[in-house]
Motif scaffolding. Structure first.
Motif, PDB file in Angstrom:
ATOM      1  N   ARG A  65      -2.180   4.656   8.875  1.00 15.99           N
ATOM      2  CA  ARG A  65      -1.645   5.379   7.630  1.00 15.99           C
ATOM      3  C   ARG A  65      -1.164   6.528   7.761  1.00 15.99           C
ATOM      4  O   ARG A  65      -1.573   7.494   8.958  1.00 15.99           O
ATOM      5  CB  ARG A  65      -2.892   5.453   6.655  1.00 15.99           C
ATOM      6  CG  ARG A  65      -3.828   6.561   6.885  1.00 15.99           C
ATOM      7  CD  ARG A  65      -4.927   6.840   5.694  1.00 15.99           C
ATOM      8  NE  ARG A  65      -5.039   5.624   4.402  1.00 15.99           N
ATOM      9  CZ  ARG A  65      -4.754   6.096   3.274  1.00 15.99           C
ATOM     10  NH1 ARG A  65      -3.978   7.065   2.849  1.00 15.99           N
ATOM     11  NH2 ARG A  65      -5.070   5.184   2.424  1.00 15.99           N
TER      12      ARG A  65
ATOM     13  N   ASP B 204       0.228   3.953   1.779  1.00 10.47           N
ATOM     14  CA  ASP B 204       0.106   4.648   2.842  1.00 10.47           C
ATOM     15  C   ASP B 204       0.826   4.248   3.946  1.00 10.47           C
ATOM     16  O   ASP B 204       0.833   4.766   5.180  1.00 10.47           O
ATOM     17  CB  ASP B 204      -1.452   4.732   3.361  1.00 10.47           C
ATOM     18  CG  ASP B 204      -1.750   3.073   3.385  1.00 10.47           C
ATOM     19  OD1 ASP B 204      -1.193   2.291   3.422  1.00 10.47           O
ATOM     20  OD2 ASP B 204      -3.039   2.979   3.902  1.00 10.47           O
TER      21      ASP B 204
ATOM     22  N   ASP C 133       0.885  -1.088  -0.012  1.00  4.11           N
ATOM     23  CA  ASP C 133      -0.078   0.016   0.069  1.00  4.11           C
ATOM     24  C   ASP C 133       0.943   1.289   0.029  1.00  4.11           C
ATOM     25  O   ASP C 133       2.030   1.157   0.557  1.00  4.11           O
ATOM     26  CB  ASP C 133      -0.909  -0.059   1.311  1.00  4.11           C
ATOM     27  CG  ASP C 133      -2.042  -0.950   1.113  1.00  4.11           C
ATOM     28  OD1 ASP C 133      -2.209  -1.769   0.067  1.00  4.11           O
ATOM     29  OD2 ASP C 133      -2.799  -0.940   2.075  1.00  4.11           O
TER      30      ASP C 133
ATOM     31  N   GLN D 205       1.054   1.642   5.552  1.00  2.00           N
ATOM     32  CA  GLN D 205       0.564   0.642   6.580  1.00  2.00           C
ATOM     33  C   GLN D 205       1.012  -0.551   6.289  1.00  2.00           C
ATOM     34  O   GLN D 205       0.911  -1.412   7.131  1.00  2.00           O
ATOM     35  CB  GLN D 205      -1.233   0.402   6.489  1.00  2.00           C
ATOM     36  CG  GLN D 205      -1.585   1.497   7.027  1.00  2.00           C
ATOM     37  CD  GLN D 205      -3.359   1.590   7.088  1.00  2.00           C
ATOM     38  OE1 GLN D 205      -3.842   1.118   5.932  1.00  2.00           O
ATOM     39  NE2 GLN D 205      -3.734   1.264   8.313  1.00  2.00           N
TER      40      GLN D 205
HETATM   41 MG    MG Z   1      -4.380   2.061   4.263  1.00  2.00          MG
END
Ligand code: MG
Ligand code: UDP
Length: 310
Positions: free
Chosen positions: A201, A96, A94, A98
């Protein structure tokens, strides 16, 4: 020299992208024995994501991007990334943060040294998530594992590193309704699981509302289990049986006691109940039918508008 492709689906990630790029290049520098390729999929973002990607790819030759003509969803983005990847190993991550890029060296070691085909990650906590969401997520994992034969791990992320062989296996699954968590499990291969604590995030907002997640979970069930259809037929059989017993009962009662006209409230209740069950079962069949309908159209999973080569 081995090459790792990093596939990153991005939807409105203008705030996270610079942070992600910084983090992933740091990890790439640590892993001196491997070459890298970063494939960003711009999934129809409405913000500046595409511009950032254009700039990044001009600055850094390892950065490639595929930009969709509209938002096709994360599943389509993952598929496009895998399809465009050229590395011996491919990771899905991802934007972000995460999915901590710092885990990558450990994941790579597990494949190269320990001989796994894939290393996947699961979060053991759901810190920072609304409790109601966690509750239903847990319920979903319990349910889907009972009713389907794809092994879907609770808390599993889409973050994983795979061999080229496994990537080809995933790409060979051409279905339009893609539920990656199920697909990863369905193709098999030896997978090592790494657990880590949930990370929130870094910037921007989650793209998943409760309602979107709910629909996604139904998609997962329809894609990997046909048990609801069986339940619908069994319910039908049970109700037929009950009706049969009731008919016998009424005939015999009329023969013995005559036919006093009473009992219409119970009749209405029964009509409501039975038609409710019928509608419910038709709904289940409708879910499968609609998915089948979409599959038979053989629409492309995504449409590309621009890549770094344009
Ligand atoms: Mg996320
Ligand atoms: N994403 C995407 N298309 C979408 C929704 C999300 O490519 O339609 C990407 C998003 O940019 C992010 C990843 O999928 O890199 C996970 O999304 P998000 O962080 O919103 O989900 P969460 O982590 O909250 O489950």
């Amino acid at each position: 020299m081995n090459k790792i492709s990093i596939v990153v689906p991005c939807y409105n990630e203008q705030e996270s992208l610079p942070l992600f790029y910084k983090e992933i290049t740091k990890v790439a520098e640590e892993m001196k024995k491997v070459k890298f390729e970063f494939i960003f999929i711009n999934d129809g973002s409405k913000d500046n994501t595409l511009n950032s990607l254009r700039d990044l790819s001009k600055k850094d030759k390892r950065v490639r991007y595929v930009s969709f003509s509209r938002n096709f969803g994360k599943e389509a983005a993952i598929y496009a990334g895998l399809k465009n990847s050229t590395g011996d190993f491919v990771a899905v991550m991802d934007a972000d943060l995460q999915d901590p890029p710092a885990l990558l060296p450990e994941m790579y070691q597990a494949i190269v040294d320990e001989g796994y085909d894939s290393v996947a990650t699961r979060r053991v906590t759901r810190k920072g998530e609304p409790p109601i969401r966690s509750f239903f997520a847990r319920l979903f994992y319990k349910l889907i594992n009972k009713i389907s034969n794809a092994d879907i791990v609770d808390g599993a992320r889409d973050y994983r590193l795979m061999t080229r062989q496994m990537v080809e296996a995933i790409l060979s699954m051409q279905e339009y309704n893609r539920f990656s968590k199920g697909i990863f499990g369905w193709v098999g291969f030896n997978t090592k699981w790494i657990a880590y604590e949930n990370v929130e995030r870094v910037a921007g907002e989650t793209k998943w509302s409760f309602w979107k997640l709910f629909l996604y979970s139904i998609e997962g069930i329809v894609a990997f289990s046909t048990l609801p259809l069986t339940i619908a037929s069994i319910l039908g059989i049970i109700f037929c049986f009950i009706a049969f017993v009731m008919i016998l009962f009424i005939i015999i009662r009329t023969l013995i006691f005559g036919d006093p006209t009473s009992g219409w409230p119970s009749l209405v209740c029964i009509i409501f109940l039975v038609s409710g069950v019928q509608l419910f079962c038709m709904g289940i069949i409708g879910q499968y039918l609609s998915k089948t309908y979409l599959e038979t159209k053989k629409r492309p999973i995504y449409i590309v508008k621009e890549t770094e080569k344009d």
